[in-house]
Design a protein around this motif. Structure first.
Motif, mmCIF file in Angstrom:
data_model
loop_
_atom_site.group_PDB
_atom_site.id
_atom_site.type_symbol
_atom_site.label_atom_id
_atom_site.label_comp_id
_atom_site.label_asym_id
_atom_site.label_seq_id
_atom_site.Cartn_x
_atom_site.Cartn_y
_atom_site.Cartn_z
ATOM 1 N N SER A 4 54.687 41.424 32.383
ATOM 2 C CA SER A 4 54.388 41.332 33.815
ATOM 3 C C SER A 4 53.235 42.225 34.262
ATOM 4 C CB SER A 4 55.634 41.703 34.636
ATOM 5 O OG SER A 4 56.020 43.047 34.388
ATOM 6 N N PHE A 5 52.923 43.254 33.496
ATOM 7 C CA PHE A 5 51.983 44.249 34.017
ATOM 8 C C PHE A 5 50.565 43.709 34.134
ATOM 9 C CE2 PHE A 5 49.449 48.218 33.874
ATOM 10 C CZ PHE A 5 49.971 48.800 35.023
ATOM 11 N N HIS A 6 50.237 42.647 33.406
ATOM 12 C CA HIS A 6 48.902 42.062 33.494
ATOM 13 C C HIS A 6 48.648 41.414 34.855
ATOM 14 C CE1 HIS A 6 51.757 39.174 31.808
ATOM 15 N NE2 HIS A 6 51.044 38.214 32.366
ATOM 16 N N TRP A 7 49.714 41.253 35.660
ATOM 17 C CA TRP A 7 49.543 40.691 37.006
ATOM 18 C C TRP A 7 49.230 41.767 38.042
ATOM 19 C CZ3 TRP A 7 48.798 35.770 37.915
ATOM 20 C CH2 TRP A 7 49.307 34.802 37.038
ATOM 21 N N VAL A 8 49.401 43.025 37.681
ATOM 22 C CA VAL A 8 49.174 44.119 38.635
ATOM 23 C C VAL A 8 47.694 44.488 38.654
ATOM 24 C CG1 VAL A 8 49.723 46.515 39.203
ATOM 25 C CG2 VAL A 8 51.509 45.006 38.290
ATOM 26 N N SER A 9 47.140 44.626 39.836
ATOM 27 C CA SER A 9 45.751 45.041 39.964
ATOM 28 C C SER A 9 45.586 46.435 39.370
ATOM 29 C CB SER A 9 45.333 45.060 41.443
ATOM 30 O OG SER A 9 44.091 45.690 41.598
ATOM 31 N N PRO A 10 44.736 46.615 38.345
ATOM 32 C CA PRO A 10 44.611 47.929 37.692
ATOM 33 C C PRO A 10 44.100 49.018 38.633
ATOM 34 C CG PRO A 10 42.918 46.408 36.891
ATOM 35 C CD PRO A 10 43.880 45.590 37.700
ATOM 36 N N ASP A 11 43.277 48.655 39.603
ATOM 37 C CA ASP A 11 42.746 49.654 40.528
ATOM 38 C C ASP A 11 43.847 50.295 41.369
ATOM 39 O OD1 ASP A 11 40.227 49.116 39.606
ATOM 40 O OD2 ASP A 11 39.717 47.733 41.235
ATOM 41 N N GLY A 66 47.678 36.896 13.718
ATOM 42 C CA GLY A 66 46.738 38.006 13.867
ATOM 43 C C GLY A 66 46.071 38.021 15.226
ATOM 44 N N THR A 67 45.770 36.841 15.761
ATOM 45 C CA THR A 67 45.170 36.758 17.096
ATOM 46 C C THR A 67 46.148 37.241 18.153
ATOM 47 O OG1 THR A 67 43.780 34.885 16.438
ATOM 48 C CG2 THR A 67 44.163 35.196 18.798
ATOM 49 N N GLN A 68 47.424 36.850 18.012
ATOM 50 C CA GLN A 68 48.432 37.284 18.978
ATOM 51 C C GLN A 68 48.554 38.807 18.978
ATOM 52 O OE1 GLN A 68 52.059 35.089 18.085
ATOM 53 N NE2 GLN A 68 51.438 33.471 19.493
ATOM 54 N N GLU A 69 48.532 39.389 17.784
ATOM 55 C CA GLU A 69 48.636 40.844 17.706
ATOM 56 C C GLU A 69 47.432 41.509 18.375
ATOM 57 O OE1 GLU A 69 48.939 44.482 14.428
ATOM 58 O OE2 GLU A 69 49.375 42.409 13.815
ATOM 59 N N LYS A 70 46.246 40.965 18.154
ATOM 60 C CA LYS A 70 45.050 41.526 18.785
ATOM 61 C C LYS A 70 45.141 41.460 20.302
ATOM 62 C CE LYS A 70 41.892 40.556 14.953
ATOM 63 N NZ LYS A 70 40.778 39.697 14.461
ATOM 64 N N ILE A 71 45.676 40.354 20.805
ATOM 65 C CA ILE A 71 45.849 40.204 22.251
ATOM 66 C C ILE A 71 46.771 41.291 22.794
ATOM 67 C CG2 ILE A 71 46.894 38.737 24.027
ATOM 68 C CD1 ILE A 71 45.869 36.315 22.392
ATOM 69 N N LEU A 72 47.895 41.493 22.124
ATOM 70 C CA LEU A 72 48.862 42.481 22.590
ATOM 71 C C LEU A 72 48.317 43.906 22.462
ATOM 72 C CD1 LEU A 72 52.189 40.970 21.186
ATOM 73 C CD2 LEU A 72 51.292 40.863 23.520
ATOM 74 N N ASN A 126 45.730 48.897 24.752
ATOM 75 C CA ASN A 126 44.538 49.748 24.813
ATOM 76 C C ASN A 126 44.051 49.937 26.239
ATOM 77 O OD1 ASN A 126 44.490 50.108 22.039
ATOM 78 N ND2 ASN A 126 43.104 48.393 21.666
ATOM 79 N N ASN A 127 44.260 48.923 27.075
ATOM 80 C CA ASN A 127 43.850 49.048 28.476
ATOM 81 C C ASN A 127 44.573 50.190 29.175
ATOM 82 O OD1 ASN A 127 42.081 46.894 28.278
ATOM 83 N ND2 ASN A 127 43.571 45.385 29.017
ATOM 84 N N VAL A 128 45.818 50.437 28.771
ATOM 85 C CA VAL A 128 46.591 51.533 29.364
ATOM 86 C C VAL A 128 45.917 52.869 29.076
ATOM 87 C CG1 VAL A 128 48.804 52.744 29.329
ATOM 88 C CG2 VAL A 128 48.753 50.245 29.215
ATOM 89 N N ILE A 129 45.491 53.066 27.834
ATOM 90 C CA ILE A 129 44.838 54.314 27.459
ATOM 91 C C ILE A 129 43.454 54.416 28.095
ATOM 92 C CG2 ILE A 129 43.977 55.681 25.524
ATOM 93 C CD1 ILE A 129 47.046 55.545 25.789
ATOM 94 N N LYS A 130 42.742 53.298 28.147
ATOM 95 C CA LYS A 130 41.405 53.290 28.746
ATOM 96 C C LYS A 130 41.439 53.681 30.227
ATOM 97 C CE LYS A 130 39.491 49.716 25.697
ATOM 98 N NZ LYS A 130 39.014 48.307 25.634
ATOM 99 N N SER A 131 42.593 53.471 30.866
ATOM 100 C CA SER A 131 42.698 53.813 32.288
ATOM 101 C C SER A 131 42.530 55.305 32.527
ATOM 102 C CB SER A 131 44.063 53.360 32.839
ATOM 103 O OG SER A 131 45.113 54.220 32.374
#
Length: 276
Positions: A129-136, A188-194, A199-204
């Motif tokens: 669900s978290f991909h629906w939340v605006s990161p800003d 392998g593609t599914q794993e890369k997606i996840l 990684n977006n969490v850490i990049k924040s």
């Protein structure tokens, strides 16, 4: 990598093109199908998240986008106090029913963005669900609601899909009906997606020490339930009058080649990170 870019573009487009009000009701019409057919989170993974996050029996958890309570019930079994936010009224009603035996679970019909914080939490949970939340808005607010050393748990279930051999049969249907929906993802593609989502969490810059684990799961669906599952996926929700023709064609093809059931597999995973 093409499918990874497609995935990222899909959710970027939904966040950019859909208003908050539209996102609130995105799954409303398919709430029952979502409750019946979306895969559950393996108990083994849930146990691991609780262990790694070091959640005590008195832990307070905030869940973002609980849907019908798919993950909520798995955590509520441990006796945690939970506040669960869900924007869809229909999904809220289902979550309330599914969590009726857990008095320490509170279901609130709102978005994380609009929710007014009343307390601090040991953990924030978001299950597919978290991909629906605006990161800003999302990341700064996460830091605000979490206690010091609090953890963020992200659970993910990729879409169940049949074997590549079955996909090749179904691809003929998609090419006839809606070619843009023809997509098969290698493991392998599914794993890369996840991993990219984690990684977006850490990049924040708001979280640290990311932990990732995954496992492969299987589920057998009746043909009708499999089509109901597809109806809960965002690309299918966006379909117009073409959905009926597509599903009729898929149903006939599946019955012809497979009979009454279809075997699927999916990747289930979690990420845990701690407040920076």
């Amino acid at each position: 990598m093409k499918n990874l870019e497609q995935f990222k573009n899909i959710y970027n487009n939904y966040q950019n093109d859909c208003s908050l009000e539209q996102r609130k009701n995105w799954y409303s019409k398919v709430a029952d199908a979502y409750n019946r057919t979306r895969p559950r989170y393996p108990q083994e993974l849930v146990d691991r998240t609780i262990e790694l996050a070091k959640l005590s029996e008195n832990a307070k958890i905030l869940e973002i986008g609980c849907g019908p309570g798919t993950a909520t019930t798995e955590f509520a079994k441990f006796g945690f106090s939970m506040v669960c936010l869900e924007p869809s009224e229909e999904s809220c009603n289902l979550a309330t029913q599914n969590c009726a035996n857990f008095p320490d679970v509170e279901i609130i019909n709102t978005t994380f963005e609009e929710w007014v914080q009343t307390d601090e939490f040991d953990c924030v949970l978001a299950a597919t669900s978290f991909h629906w939340v605006s990161p800003d808005i999302g990341y700064p607010k996460l830091k605000k609601v979490l206690k010091d050393n609090g953890s963020l748990i992200l659970l993910w279930n990729k879409e169940p899909q049949p074997s590549y051999e079955v996909y090749q049969i179904l691809d003929e249907v998609y090419q006839r009906q809606v070619p843009s929906l023809s997509r098969y993802e290698e493991r392998g593609t599914q794993e890369k997606i996840l991993r990219e989502l984690g990684n977006n969490v850490i990049k924040s810059g708001f979280f640290k020490d990311l932990v990732y684990e995954q496992m492969e799961c299987d589920r057998v669906y009746s043909i009708d339930d499999y089509l109901s599952l597809l109806s809960t996926l965002s690309p299918y929700i966006k379909l117009d009058y073409r959905q009926n023709a597509l599903f009729d064609d898929l149903r006939n093809t599946l019955h012809q080649h497979l009979g009454n059931t279809i075997e699927t597999s999916y990747l289930s995973a979690f990420q845990i990170a701690w407040k920076n």
